[in-house]
Structures are given as structure tokens and as C-alpha cells.
Design a protein around this motif. Structure first.
Motif, mmCIF file in Angstrom:
data_model
loop_
_atom_site.group_PDB
_atom_site.id
_atom_site.type_symbol
_atom_site.label_atom_id
_atom_site.label_comp_id
_atom_site.label_asym_id
_atom_site.label_seq_id
_atom_site.Cartn_x
_atom_site.Cartn_y
_atom_site.Cartn_z
ATOM 1 N N ALA A 117 4.874 4.374 -8.809
ATOM 2 C CA ALA A 117 4.449 5.329 -7.791
ATOM 3 C C ALA A 117 5.227 6.628 -7.865
ATOM 4 O O ALA A 117 4.728 7.683 -7.508
ATOM 5 C CB ALA A 117 4.599 4.706 -6.409
ATOM 6 N N THR A 118 6.467 6.585 -8.324
ATOM 7 C CA THR A 118 7.299 7.785 -8.338
ATOM 8 C C THR A 118 7.118 8.620 -9.605
ATOM 9 O O THR A 118 7.758 9.664 -9.742
ATOM 10 C CB THR A 118 8.790 7.420 -8.207
ATOM 11 N N SER A 232 -6.904 4.088 2.272
ATOM 12 C CA SER A 232 -7.221 4.113 0.852
ATOM 13 C C SER A 232 -8.387 5.073 0.622
ATOM 14 O O SER A 232 -9.488 4.823 1.134
ATOM 15 C CB SER A 232 -7.590 2.721 0.363
ATOM 16 N N PRO A 233 -8.153 6.199 -0.086
ATOM 17 C CA PRO A 233 -6.915 6.540 -0.784
ATOM 18 C C PRO A 233 -5.811 6.957 0.185
ATOM 19 O O PRO A 233 -6.067 7.319 1.326
ATOM 20 C CB PRO A 233 -7.338 7.699 -1.689
ATOM 21 N N GLY A 234 -4.600 6.889 -0.333
ATOM 22 C CA GLY A 234 -3.434 7.311 0.435
ATOM 23 C C GLY A 234 -2.329 7.709 -0.517
ATOM 24 O O GLY A 234 -2.517 7.735 -1.740
ATOM 25 N N PRO A 454 -3.571 11.300 -11.172
ATOM 26 C CA PRO A 454 -4.788 10.490 -11.345
ATOM 27 C C PRO A 454 -5.074 9.616 -10.144
ATOM 28 O O PRO A 454 -4.169 9.238 -9.384
ATOM 29 C CB PRO A 454 -4.467 9.653 -12.591
ATOM 30 N N GLY A 455 -6.349 9.271 -9.991
ATOM 31 C CA GLY A 455 -6.799 8.590 -8.783
ATOM 32 C C GLY A 455 -6.175 7.241 -8.532
ATOM 33 O O GLY A 455 -6.001 6.850 -7.371
ATOM 34 N N HIS A 456 -5.802 6.492 -9.580
ATOM 35 C CA HIS A 456 -5.263 5.157 -9.338
ATOM 36 C C HIS A 456 -3.930 5.201 -8.587
ATOM 37 O O HIS A 456 -3.549 4.230 -7.939
ATOM 38 C CB HIS A 456 -5.095 4.386 -10.659
ATOM 39 N N LEU A 457 -3.217 6.346 -8.646
ATOM 40 C CA LEU A 457 -1.963 6.466 -7.908
ATOM 41 C C LEU A 457 -2.181 6.441 -6.399
ATOM 42 O O LEU A 457 -1.260 6.135 -5.642
ATOM 43 C CB LEU A 457 -1.250 7.768 -8.282
ATOM 44 N N PHE A 458 -3.388 6.745 -5.966
ATOM 45 C CA PHE A 458 -3.683 6.826 -4.535
ATOM 46 C C PHE A 458 -4.416 5.589 -4.027
ATOM 47 O O PHE A 458 -4.843 5.556 -2.881
ATOM 48 C CB PHE A 458 -4.492 8.095 -4.250
ATOM 49 N N ASP A 459 -4.548 4.603 -4.886
ATOM 50 C CA ASP A 459 -5.206 3.350 -4.537
ATOM 51 C C ASP A 459 -4.142 2.273 -4.339
ATOM 52 O O ASP A 459 -3.369 2.000 -5.255
ATOM 53 C CB ASP A 459 -6.158 2.938 -5.671
ATOM 54 N N PRO A 460 -4.067 1.645 -3.163
ATOM 55 C CA PRO A 460 -3.056 0.606 -2.951
ATOM 56 C C PRO A 460 -3.144 -0.536 -3.950
ATOM 57 O O PRO A 460 -2.160 -1.220 -4.203
ATOM 58 C CB PRO A 460 -3.351 0.103 -1.532
ATOM 59 N N GLN A 461 -4.327 -0.739 -4.560
ATOM 60 C CA GLN A 461 -4.510 -1.807 -5.534
ATOM 61 C C GLN A 461 -4.489 -1.303 -6.972
ATOM 62 O O GLN A 461 -4.753 -2.064 -7.900
ATOM 63 C CB GLN A 461 -5.813 -2.556 -5.237
ATOM 64 N N GLN A 462 -4.206 -0.003 -7.151
ATOM 65 C CA GLN A 462 -4.033 0.588 -8.484
ATOM 66 C C GLN A 462 -5.256 0.402 -9.376
ATOM 67 O O GLN A 462 -5.131 0.220 -10.587
ATOM 68 C CB GLN A 462 -2.801 -0.026 -9.160
#
Length: 489
Positions: A117-118, A232-234, A454-462
Motif C-alpha cells: 500500500a505504501t 471501495s474504492p478507498g 493504479p486502481g488495484h491500490l484503491f481496492d480493499p481486495q486488491q
């Protein structure tokens, strides 16, 4: 011949591979990927380009790429997965993408490795640092205003005023009040009153930025294993904070008007969450604001199911004061209000705050004492003076006007490059659909020196995504959009 030229260009941040250097091309290529991994620009769980794609992109033979990837495996930096490719390893942990995803039934996201995440934030700091091993041209995925936009003589003048008033010693030679400097809390009380949140100074606690404010709330009000509702997204950094505390994340889809209220109700019934972490105004990453009807309904659900709403308002300065906030409707009965000044004034000073009910503030004081004792009185007192003089209000209006123009230009460039805005562009951030996997796209653009979000960074489930977050102020350069279009093709 293996390679078609004596040098192979990997992009401005990577330099070139020298065919006749003392080290082999495979060794040089593995060193370039190693540098990115160690600098967290390729975080754990990221997939490296396929062997064929890497060979095509860099003009190498597939044998050379395989040899480079083998070296990365030997160093413990990546692992090969049958029929899937090569993935960056998480040191001492199971790689993120290898973990089983939650089922729709329990709707809980798996724990995330904080280093994943970082990655975006590390990249932004890396861009700012001198002598960085991996140079970047820009960070279109950044979540902050450019430093030149924040330059103001007000901070220096306020600091000199505090020094002339003989307050420097008092602010520097003694520990401050655990709640925070009284002058600042009084100024914050007045500022919140202008938003129609009536809260006295003793119900405000200052922190080292809004990130620490959330951390203190999590420490005070949750225990490992507790369920927490998230949008989500967050924001990925918040997901990582919650994962670090051992919390079970319950993703609630965020639409233009707010969260999916029916699903929120179902999850609250099934899991008895402790908190709902949300953004009412200028949501990150969609830029949308909560409707008044949604705000009322969320508060009704909070009261019915016994969870507290943590309202993150870090982009408050960029929004209209009349924007609906749950803390206004609830007056901190079931809400906890977080904000700070890093997005509009003195990011390096790390001044944030929490406003909450007396019982919550009392528990937060204990956590703050355990974490940092107190926050710096000097910077808080200077900021109090700036707020008292009305200088922040003037600065904010100037930034809003400038941001409106930047947003209009960025939207035109994004749409011309083939992006579609998922939600109407508002505030500082835009949420766009690129039509391609943005995890792969971000790696390609890293070759060109640009750091995406990228969008997967904002999805709690990646989960993989074709979406990405853009910063309107950081996407004014046509060179970036040309590189984007080429990488997208």
C-alpha cells in the motif's frame, strides 16, 4: 546476435544497459528491477512483465530476460508461479496475490502487506529526494498539490511574530498540553463552527497529521479481529493501517452519492462492525461528495447497529463549506471528525486533529501519550496565528480558482488520450477508466519516468482494475499523456 544494439534504453530513471560493459546484460537488467523493488516502486505482490513482453519492450532476447529473472529469484526478490509469471516477494511473508481472496459471502478483504500500500507514497517521496537511485519525471497519481502552489509568506511572517512575542521559549522548552496547543484548538473550534460543527476546544485533540489521527482512533476503539466498514474504492494507506491493527475489512461500494446503503446495512447486521471509515466530501479517489439523503441514512444505520462513523475530511479546504458532512448532522454523537492541513498548508509541519465526543477524546489522549506524549507546540501556535488572521481563507480561495483551471485542462488531455471519467471530475483527484489493466500500465509508464496510482491500490481486495487515480495539477504536461497513450497501445 542476441541484442539489436550496443545499448538498450530502459527509460530515464533506469539509464541504459551497456552491451560491452563489464557486467552482462542479464546482470544489468536484474539490477534495474532490483533497484525498483528495494525502493518499493515495485511493491510485494506486483507481477513483473512477462518474459516475452520484457524482451520486446527492451529489445533483449528471451534468454537474457530469463537469466535476469533467475538472478532476482536467487536474491529472494521475486518468485515464479506456474502458468502465472514472476511476482515480487514480500520479505518474510506470503506474497499478497497468493493469499486467498475473501468470498462474497463474508465480504471481508484479506490483510494487506503495508509495503504494498505504501508503494505510491514511497515513490512520491522518492521523487522529492535528492540523489534518488530511480529518477522520476512526475507523479500523475499523487494525492497532493504541487509545492509551488503552497508557497506563502504567511507562515514565515507568523513564525517571526511568535518569536518577537517571546513565545518561542515557552513553545520550545516545555512539553505541550497532551490535547494540543490551546490557541490552535480555539482556532479549530471557530473553524469547525463555520462548517456548522459546534465543538468546544476541549473536544479537539491535535495530532501529527490526519494519518496519526486515524491511527489513534484505531488504537483506542478497536481490537485485533474487529470488523471495520470501509469504502471501495478507498485510500490504500488507510487499508494498510487497519490491516496492521489486525482488523477485518468490510468493503462497501462507493457511488456518486455515497456508499451502497443496502449492503452497508447487511454487513453491519452480519459482522457487528466497530467503525465505518468514510470520506463525505471530495472522496479519494473518485472526487465525489456524499448526498444529504445518504448522510442521514448512514447515521441512522450507525445508531441502529452501534458503530461509529469516522469522517475523514482532509480535503476540506478544497471543498465548499456548505458541502454535506455527517458530523454537521450528528454533532459528534456517532461521528468522529478527522482533518489536517497537509493538503493546503505546511505539509511538512504535519498538523492534524480529531474532534469527537468527550469520552472518545479521553481515550485518544491516552493513546497519544503512549505514542508521542505531545505534539509540537511551536508549529501549532504558528498555525493558530495564521488561522486567526484569516490568511488560510485567502490562500484557499486562490488555490481553488487555480485548481478549477488545471482541472479543466487535465480533463481535456485525459479524454483526448482515451480515458473515460468514471465519476464527474471534482476537486483535486479524478477517477478514470483507461480500458487496460493499470497495474501493467503503471509498470510501463515507470519506464518513462511517471508514477501512476493504479486502481488495484484503491481496492480493499486488491483486485485487478482498468481504473486509475489522477491528480489534476500533476497531469498538465502533454508529454505525460503522449507517454500514456503509447504505453496504453
Amino acid at each position: 546476435m542476441d541484442e539489436i544494439a550496443n545499448t538498450v534504453n530502459l527509460g530515464p530513471e533506469a539509464g541504459t544497459l551497456q552491451r560491452h560493459a563489464a557486467t552482462t546484460l542479464a546482470e544489468q537488467l536484474s539490477a534495474q528491477f532490483s533497484a525498483r523493488i528495494r525502493n518499493r516502486l515495485l511493491p510485494p505482490g506486483s507481477r513483473l512483465p512477462s518474459v516475452r513482453e520484457c524482451a520486446r519492450r527492451y529489445g533483449l532476447s528471451t534468454q537474457t530476460v530469463v537469466a535476469a529473472y533467475d538472478r532476482l529469484q536467487a536474491l529472494g526478490l521475486v518468485e515464479a508461479r506456474a502458468q502465472r509469471g514472476y511476482f515480487v516477494r514480500a520479505p518474510g511473508d506470503t506474497p499478497v496475490l497468493a493469499r486467498p481472496r475473501a468470498t462474497q459471502a463474508d465480504a471481508a478483504a484479506p490483510m494487506l502487506a503495508p509495503t504494498h500500500a505504501t508503494a505510491l507514497v514511497r515513490g512520491m517521496f522518492h521523487q522529492m529526494g535528492a540523489g534518488a537511485a530511480v529518477a522520476l519525471r512526475g507523479a500523475p497519481g499523487s494525492g497532493v498539490l504541487p509545492a509551488p502552489w503552497l508557497e506563502s509568506a504567511a507562515l514565515g511572517a507568523a513564525l517571526r511574530r511568535i518569536a518577537r512575542a517571546n513565545e518561542l521559549g515557552q513553545a520550545s522548552l516545555h512539553y505541550g498540553d497532551p490535547l494540543g496547543d490551546l490557541a490552535l484548538r480555539e482556532a479549530l473550534s471557530r473553524q469547525l463552527a463555520s462548517l456548522s460543527v459546534q465543538v468546544p476546544p476541549q473536544q479537539i485533540l491535535t495530532t501529527n497529521g490526519a494519518s496519526q489521527a486515524l491511527d489513534l482512533v484505531l488504537r483506542a476503539l478497536t481490537r485485533p479481529g474487529d470488523a471495520v466498514l470501509v469504502e471501495s474504492p478507498g485510500w490504500a494507506m488507510q487499508f494498510a493501517q487497519m490491516a496492521h491493527h489486525g482488523l477485518k475489512l468490510l468493503p462497501v461500494p462507493r457511488g456518486a452519492d455515497g456508499p451502497d446503503l443496502d449492503l452497508l446495512d447487511q454487513l453491519a447486521r452480519a459482522h457487528t462492525p466497530r467503525l465505518f471509515i468514510c470520506v463525505s466530501v471530495l472522496h479519494n479517489p473518485t472526487g465525489q461528495s456524499l448526498s444529504a439523503a445518504s448522510a442521514h441514512r448512514v447515521l441512522q444505520l450507525a445508531q441502529r447497529h452501534g458503530f461509529q462513523v469516522v469522517e475523514d475530511d482532509v480535503y476540506a479546504a478544497l471543498a465548499e463549506p456548505s458541502s454535506p458532512r455527517m458530523s454537521v448532522l450528528d454533532q459528534l454523537q456517532h461521528t468522529i471528525y478527522l482533518s489536517g492541513f497537509s493538503k493546503i498548508l505546511a505539509p511538512g509541519w504535519r498538523v492534524g486533529f480529531v474532534a469527537a465526543a468527550p469520552a472518545v477524546i479521553d481515550r485518544l489522549i491516552d493513546q497519544k501519550l503512549l505514542a508521542v506524549l505531545t505534539t509540537p507546540t511551536l508549529t501549532e501556535r504558528v498555525l493558530a496565528y495564521v488561522l486567526g488572521q484569516g490568511q488560510l481563507r485567502r490562500t484557499t480561495q486562490q488555490v481553488r480558482d487555480r485548481l478549477d483551471a488545471a482541472r479543466a485542462r487535465a480533463v481535456r488531455l485525459a479524454e483526448k488520450a482515451g480515458c473515460r471519467f468514471v465519476t464527474p471530475p471534482r476537486g483535486l483527484l479524478g477517477w478514470v477508466d483507461t480500458g487496460v489493466d493499470t497495474a501493467t500500465l503503471s509498470q510501463r509508464l515507470l519506464d518513462a519516468g511517471y508514477l501512476l496510482a493504479p486502481g488495484h491500490l484503491f481496492d480493499p481486495q486488491q483486485q485487478p482494475s482498468t481504473r486509475m487515480r489522477i491528480n489534476f495539477t500533476q497531469t498538465q504536461d502533454e508529454a505525460f499523456w503522449r507517454a500514456f497513450a503509447a504505453a496504453r497501445r
